[in-house]
Design an enzyme around this catalytic site. Structure first.
Site, PDB file in Angstrom:
ATOM      1  N   PHE A  14       0.841  -1.207   0.000  1.00  0.00           N
ATOM      2  CA  PHE A  14       0.000   0.000   0.000  1.00  0.00           C
ATOM      3  C   PHE A  14       0.878   1.260   0.000  1.00  0.00           C
ATOM      4  CE2 PHE A  14      -2.135   2.696   3.495  1.00  0.00           C
ATOM      5  CZ  PHE A  14      -2.735   3.560   2.590  1.00  0.00           C
ATOM      6  N   ASP A  59      12.083 -12.398  -0.795  1.00  0.00           N
ATOM      7  CA  ASP A  59      11.828 -12.303   0.653  1.00  0.00           C
ATOM      8  C   ASP A  59      13.158 -11.888   1.278  1.00  0.00           C
ATOM      9  OD1 ASP A  59      11.704 -12.785   3.374  1.00  0.00           O
ATOM     10  OD2 ASP A  59      10.466 -14.585   3.170  1.00  0.00           O
ATOM     11  N   ILE A  60      13.191 -10.700   1.882  1.00  0.00           N
ATOM     12  CA  ILE A  60      14.484 -10.205   2.365  1.00  0.00           C
ATOM     13  C   ILE A  60      15.030 -11.022   3.534  1.00  0.00           C
ATOM     14  CG2 ILE A  60      14.246  -7.838   1.517  1.00  0.00           C
ATOM     15  CD1 ILE A  60      13.358  -6.902   4.123  1.00  0.00           C
ATOM     16  N   LEU A  81      10.296  -0.558   4.121  1.00  0.00           N
ATOM     17  CA  LEU A  81       8.862  -0.560   4.458  1.00  0.00           C
ATOM     18  C   LEU A  81       8.309  -1.973   4.586  1.00  0.00           C
ATOM     19  CD1 LEU A  81       7.687   2.131   1.842  1.00  0.00           C
ATOM     20  CD2 LEU A  81       8.248   2.534   4.225  1.00  0.00           C
ATOM     21  N   TYR A 149       3.554  -6.313  17.752  1.00  0.00           N
ATOM     22  CA  TYR A 149       3.866  -5.466  16.593  1.00  0.00           C
ATOM     23  C   TYR A 149       4.593  -4.200  17.064  1.00  0.00           C
ATOM     24  CZ  TYR A 149       2.923  -2.189  12.740  1.00  0.00           C
ATOM     25  OH  TYR A 149       3.033  -1.249  11.743  1.00  0.00           O
ATOM     26  N   ASN A 178      -2.166   6.633  11.787  1.00  0.00           N
ATOM     27  CA  ASN A 178      -3.099   5.776  11.031  1.00  0.00           C
ATOM     28  C   ASN A 178      -3.186   6.202   9.572  1.00  0.00           C
ATOM     29  OD1 ASN A 178      -3.890   5.362  13.932  1.00  0.00           O
ATOM     30  ND2 ASN A 178      -5.201   3.883  12.898  1.00  0.00           N
TER      31      ASN A 178
HETATM   32  N1  LIG Z   1      -0.670   1.248   7.067  1.00  0.00           N
HETATM   33  C1  LIG Z   1      -0.476   1.852   8.238  1.00  0.00           C
HETATM   34  O1  LIG Z   1      -1.389   2.506   8.793  1.00  0.00           O
HETATM   35  C2  LIG Z   1       0.865   1.784   8.903  1.00  0.00           C
HETATM   36  C3  LIG Z   1       1.039   2.443  10.123  1.00  0.00           C
HETATM   37  C4  LIG Z   1       2.267   2.378  10.751  1.00  0.00           C
HETATM   38  C5  LIG Z   1       3.321   1.698  10.171  1.00  0.00           C
HETATM   39  N2  LIG Z   1       3.130   1.044   8.990  1.00  0.00           N
HETATM   40  C6  LIG Z   1       4.281   0.307   8.431  1.00  0.00           C
HETATM   41  O2  LIG Z   1       4.485   0.717   7.087  1.00  0.00           O
HETATM   42  C7  LIG Z   1       5.018  -0.361   6.325  1.00  0.00           C
HETATM   43  C8  LIG Z   1       4.183  -0.544   5.071  1.00  0.00           C
HETATM   44  O3  LIG Z   1       2.845  -0.851   5.461  1.00  0.00           O
HETATM   45  P1  LIG Z   1       1.637  -1.016   4.440  1.00  0.00           P
HETATM   46  O4  LIG Z   1       0.436  -0.517   5.122  1.00  0.00           O
HETATM   47  O5  LIG Z   1       2.037  -0.486   3.130  1.00  0.00           O
HETATM   48  O6  LIG Z   1       1.519  -2.610   4.414  1.00  0.00           O
HETATM   49  P2  LIG Z   1       1.534  -3.623   3.183  1.00  0.00           P
HETATM   50  O7  LIG Z   1       1.268  -4.981   3.766  1.00  0.00           O
HETATM   51  O8  LIG Z   1       0.661  -3.141   2.087  1.00  0.00           O
HETATM   52  O9  LIG Z   1       3.046  -3.513   2.700  1.00  0.00           O
HETATM   53  C9  LIG Z   1       4.093  -4.319   3.185  1.00  0.00           C
HETATM   54  C10 LIG Z   1       4.811  -4.897   1.984  1.00  0.00           C
HETATM   55  O10 LIG Z   1       5.937  -5.652   2.423  1.00  0.00           O
HETATM   56  C11 LIG Z   1       6.002  -6.860   1.667  1.00  0.00           C
HETATM   57  N3  LIG Z   1       6.748  -7.816   2.474  1.00  0.00           N
HETATM   58  C12 LIG Z   1       6.385  -8.350   3.664  1.00  0.00           C
HETATM   59  N4  LIG Z   1       7.336  -9.182   4.105  1.00  0.00           N
HETATM   60  C13 LIG Z   1       8.346  -9.157   3.195  1.00  0.00           C
HETATM   61  C14 LIG Z   1       9.601  -9.795   3.099  1.00  0.00           C
HETATM   62  N5  LIG Z   1      10.030 -10.655   4.032  1.00  0.00           N
HETATM   63  N6  LIG Z   1      10.385  -9.534   2.033  1.00  0.00           N
HETATM   64  C15 LIG Z   1       9.959  -8.679   1.060  1.00  0.00           C
HETATM   65  N7  LIG Z   1       8.776  -8.043   1.098  1.00  0.00           N
HETATM   66  C16 LIG Z   1       7.976  -8.283   2.153  1.00  0.00           C
HETATM   67  C17 LIG Z   1       4.561  -7.219   1.425  1.00  0.00           C
HETATM   68  O11 LIG Z   1       4.350  -8.100   0.327  1.00  0.00           O
HETATM   69  C18 LIG Z   1       3.921  -5.861   1.186  1.00  0.00           C
HETATM   70  O12 LIG Z   1       3.966  -5.508  -0.185  1.00  0.00           O
HETATM   71  C19 LIG Z   1       5.019  -1.587   7.246  1.00  0.00           C
HETATM   72  O13 LIG Z   1       6.316  -1.767   7.756  1.00  0.00           O
HETATM   73  C20 LIG Z   1       4.053  -1.188   8.348  1.00  0.00           C
HETATM   74  O14 LIG Z   1       4.350  -1.837   9.558  1.00  0.00           O
HETATM   75  C21 LIG Z   1       1.929   1.069   8.329  1.00  0.00           C
END
Ligand SMILES: NC(=O)c1ccc[n+]([C@@H]2O[C@H](COP(=O)([O-])OP(=O)(O)OC[C@H]3O[C@@H](n4cnc5c(N)ncnc54)[C@H](O)[C@@H]3O)[C@@H](O)[C@H]2O)c1
Length: 312
Positions: A14, A59-60, A81, A149, A178
């Protein structure tokens, strides 16, 4: 403009996919990394056509493919991210939460150290504050996470701070509040309350508000978060440390529902369910530090952001 090579982990997610689009449109070269576990190829459809974009499906946390990729591409900055965003899933699968939200950070920091990468920008979360009632939450407020988390995100911040002290890494942890906006997966039950509401209203399904609805959040548009990430990644000097990415404005869940209802006049009244265990009552951030350090300011109002979500 000083063109950079920027690696983005979680590029198909996202937030990540919006970051990729913004960096490319600003003229930077982008190396996107994602294992497509929760992200999707569709989010990268525009980026894929761009000649300055390279994508690695990896997968990192598995094998040393990620390290080899960093060695080969030598990015100026890694924007990390990738992670497990579902709080619920983190509680049910603690080892997965550990692997994606803490161990992965270690691997990114280690690759950055080994190959002399100039800066790491890390996606942290307001979840590190957890039960802290010191509103508005500033970076000086205590870290009191109330779930695994938030613990893993807080530990990741501390780990990066260790790399700053021991190896002089430049590491910037951004605590997102959020986040909402287009491409958010409505099946993510915690972070996506706005997209869940929109999704259900579109289908004519009833809305359930957990608790009395007067709980408040600092909802921030993905476009503002992307601006903050890109500023932190590309500004010349950004001091290592933790920074809130928030609006400094609080909105209740009832306010959101009422605003959305204007667009769905036939929608039923919301139903109220029991308060969800582990939900905090109020969350509001203070954005001052990010403004002072790299000029960040949230610009999208909740009304504009909801309208965009409805039109997407
Ligand atoms: N959405 C929110 O409100 C929010 C709030 C605070 C923090 N975050 C942080 O922001 C970051 C992005 O969140 P998002 O909402 O875009 O979530 P998301 O799930 O859409 O994005 C995470 C991405 O990481 C990829 N991923 C997961 N594990 C992986 C791995 N081992 N190797 C490679 N790729 C991997 C997933 O396929 C996904 O595309 C995350 O770290 C999340 O914790 C999000």
């Amino acid at each position: 403009m000083n063109q950079k090579v920027i690696m983005v982990t979680g590029a198909a997610g996202f937030i990540g996919s919006h970051v990729v689009d913004r960096l490319l449109s600003s003229g930077h070269e982008v190396v996107g990394v994602d294992d497509l576990s929760t992200g999707s190829e569709e989010n990268l459809m525009g980026a894929r056509k761009h000649k300055l974009f390279e994508f690695a499906n990896c997968d990192i946390t598995e094998s040393n493919f990620f390290e080899i990729l960093v060695q080969r591409t030598r990015p100026d900055v890694i924007v990390h991210l990738a992670g497990l965003v579902s709080v619920e899933r983190g509680e049910k699968e603690p080892m997965l939460n550990y692997r994606l939200n803490l161990h992965a950070t270690q691997l990114v920091a280690e690759a950055a150290r080994k190959f002399g990468i100039g800066r790491v920008v890390f996606a942290s979360s307001a979840a590190v504050y957890g039960a802290s009632e010191d509103l508005p939450l500033s970076e000086k407020s205590a870290r009191k996470p109330i779930n695994l988390y938030g613990s893993a995100k807080g530990l990741s911040e501390q780990l990066l701070a260790g790399y700053v002290r021991s190896y002089g890494l430049n590491a910037v942890a951004l605590r997102f509040f959020n986040v909402y906006g287009p491409r958010q997966d409505p099946s993510s039950p915690y972070s996506g309350v706005l997209s869940i509401f929109v999704n259900r209203l579109r289908k004519g399904e009833p809305i359930t508000i957990f608790g009395d609805g007067w709980q408040t959040r600092d909802f921030i548009s993905v476009h503002d978060v992307v601006s903050g990430i890109c500023m932190a990644a590309t500004c010349e000097d950004v001091a290592s440390g933790d920074y809130n990415l928030c609006t400094g404005r609080s909105t209740s869940v009832i306010d959101v529902f009422n605003e959305l209802r204007l667009h769905f006049p036939k929608a039923q009244d919301a139903e109220f369910g029991p308060e969800r265990a582990g939900d905090i009552r109020d969350s509001l951030g203070d954005p001052t530090r990010a403004k002072e350090a790299f000029g960040f300011e949230a610009e999208v109002s909740i009304g504009e952001g909801l309208k965009e979500l409805l039109e997407s």
